[in-house]
Design a protein around this motif. Sequence first.
Motif, PDB file in Angstrom:
ATOM      1  N   THR A 144     -32.065  61.215  35.162  1.00 44.75           N
ATOM      2  CA  THR A 144     -31.643  59.823  35.335  1.00 44.75           C
ATOM      3  C   THR A 144     -32.136  58.992  34.163  1.00 44.75           C
ATOM      4  OG1 THR A 144     -33.642  59.213  36.579  1.00 44.75           O
ATOM      5  CG2 THR A 144     -31.728  59.979  37.853  1.00 44.75           C
ATOM      6  N   TRP A 145     -31.449  57.909  33.913  1.00 43.73           N
ATOM      7  CA  TRP A 145     -31.870  56.929  32.907  1.00 43.73           C
ATOM      8  C   TRP A 145     -31.864  55.574  33.593  1.00 43.73           C
ATOM      9  CZ3 TRP A 145     -29.323  56.375  27.368  1.00 43.73           C
ATOM     10  CH2 TRP A 145     -29.979  55.348  26.668  1.00 43.73           C
ATOM     11  N   VAL A 146     -33.040  55.105  33.951  1.00 45.99           N
ATOM     12  CA  VAL A 146     -33.208  53.798  34.581  1.00 45.99           C
ATOM     13  C   VAL A 146     -33.770  52.854  33.537  1.00 45.99           C
ATOM     14  CG1 VAL A 146     -34.335  52.510  36.425  1.00 45.99           C
ATOM     15  CG2 VAL A 146     -33.591  54.862  36.834  1.00 45.99           C
ATOM     16  N   THR A 147     -32.985  51.869  33.170  1.00 45.50           N
ATOM     17  CA  THR A 147     -33.388  50.948  32.118  1.00 45.50           C
ATOM     18  C   THR A 147     -34.008  49.684  32.700  1.00 45.50           C
ATOM     19  OG1 THR A 147     -32.624  49.852  30.086  1.00 45.50           O
ATOM     20  CG2 THR A 147     -31.102  49.867  31.966  1.00 45.50           C
ATOM     21  N   LYS A 148     -34.191  48.656  31.889  1.00 46.95           N
ATOM     22  CA  LYS A 148     -34.870  47.431  32.310  1.00 46.95           C
ATOM     23  C   LYS A 148     -34.007  46.209  32.000  1.00 46.95           C
ATOM     24  CE  LYS A 148     -39.494  49.223  31.185  1.00 46.95           C
ATOM     25  NZ  LYS A 148     -40.714  49.013  30.355  1.00 46.95           N
ATOM     26  N   PRO A 149     -34.283  45.084  32.672  1.00 51.37           N
ATOM     27  CA  PRO A 149     -33.631  43.841  32.269  1.00 51.37           C
ATOM     28  C   PRO A 149     -34.028  43.482  30.838  1.00 51.37           C
ATOM     29  CG  PRO A 149     -34.683  43.617  34.412  1.00 51.37           C
ATOM     30  CD  PRO A 149     -35.158  44.911  33.844  1.00 51.37           C
ATOM     31  N   TYR A 150     -33.130  42.842  30.126  1.00 53.20           N
ATOM     32  CA  TYR A 150     -33.427  42.467  28.744  1.00 53.20           C
ATOM     33  C   TYR A 150     -34.511  41.388  28.718  1.00 53.20           C
ATOM     34  CZ  TYR A 150     -32.959  40.960  23.959  1.00 53.20           C
ATOM     35  OH  TYR A 150     -33.225  40.646  22.649  1.00 53.20           O
ATOM     36  N   TYR A 151     -35.425  41.512  27.770  1.00 50.95           N
ATOM     37  CA  TYR A 151     -36.496  40.539  27.595  1.00 50.95           C
ATOM     38  C   TYR A 151     -36.828  40.442  26.111  1.00 50.95           C
ATOM     39  CZ  TYR A 151     -39.371  44.762  27.190  1.00 50.95           C
ATOM     40  OH  TYR A 151     -39.884  45.976  26.796  1.00 50.95           O
TER      41      TYR A 151
END
Length: 262
Positions: A144-151
């Motif tokens: 899986t590739w779980v990314t993050k909200p942009y910051y």
Amino acid sequence: MKDINKSDNNLNHKTTSISIITVCYNSEATIERTIKSVLLQDYTPIEYIIIDGNSKDGTLEIIKKYRKNITKVISEPDKGIYDAMNKGIELASGEIIGILNSDDIYTSDTIISEIVGQFVKRDIQLLYGNITFFKNNPNKAIRTWVTKPYYEGFFEHGEVAPHPSLFVKKEVYNKIGTYQSDFKITSDYEFMLRALRINNYKSYHFNKFIVNMQMGGESTKSIKNIMQGNKEITISWKINGISPPIYFWPLRIYKKIKQYFS
């Protein structure tokens, strides 16, 4: 199997239009499941565009089976995958554009409805989510590739959104341009750097799995491709007038390894 002509979602009558682009070349082994993945979506209308690189196998015969449900089909030689994507974007008339590779599938028949709903609700220019990887069975995820909200600092910290999950307003492409067609591996990285880091377009991380992606992408196919991809990432920063911090590459390598084992 659900009727590909049937529509029952309450977002169908919204005025928001969406285009899905699939680029392909000699994809007879996988293109049918990709096409079905789009045509079975419960959101209508979807403008579906297929850009074929003049395939020599049975790809076009498979496309013909579904031609009446596909908005536009172009089959001609191109300069590579990003050149083909750019052709599709130029043809697209939807307010929102998504790109689904010819060996990938959406995670559900409702995911496009959900994505359009997020665009309408949040008034955003870009949306991206998470993806799964499979090897032979699309229903069996092996990574899986779980990314993050942009910051602020997102790219500096070695983060990047998975391109198969990226949806972009057409107006963004119109204003800042499309993909660097002379890149072979990571033009999607350069585009996201340009859109998010340089132009600060409003984005939303939709924390759901959007696409099941088949293993074996160009960026990790060989050591040569990995080196080429890293070279293009370096160029991406340079042509946008910025430089990565000294900790960028160690962090990126660490996160790639971590993702591999996730």
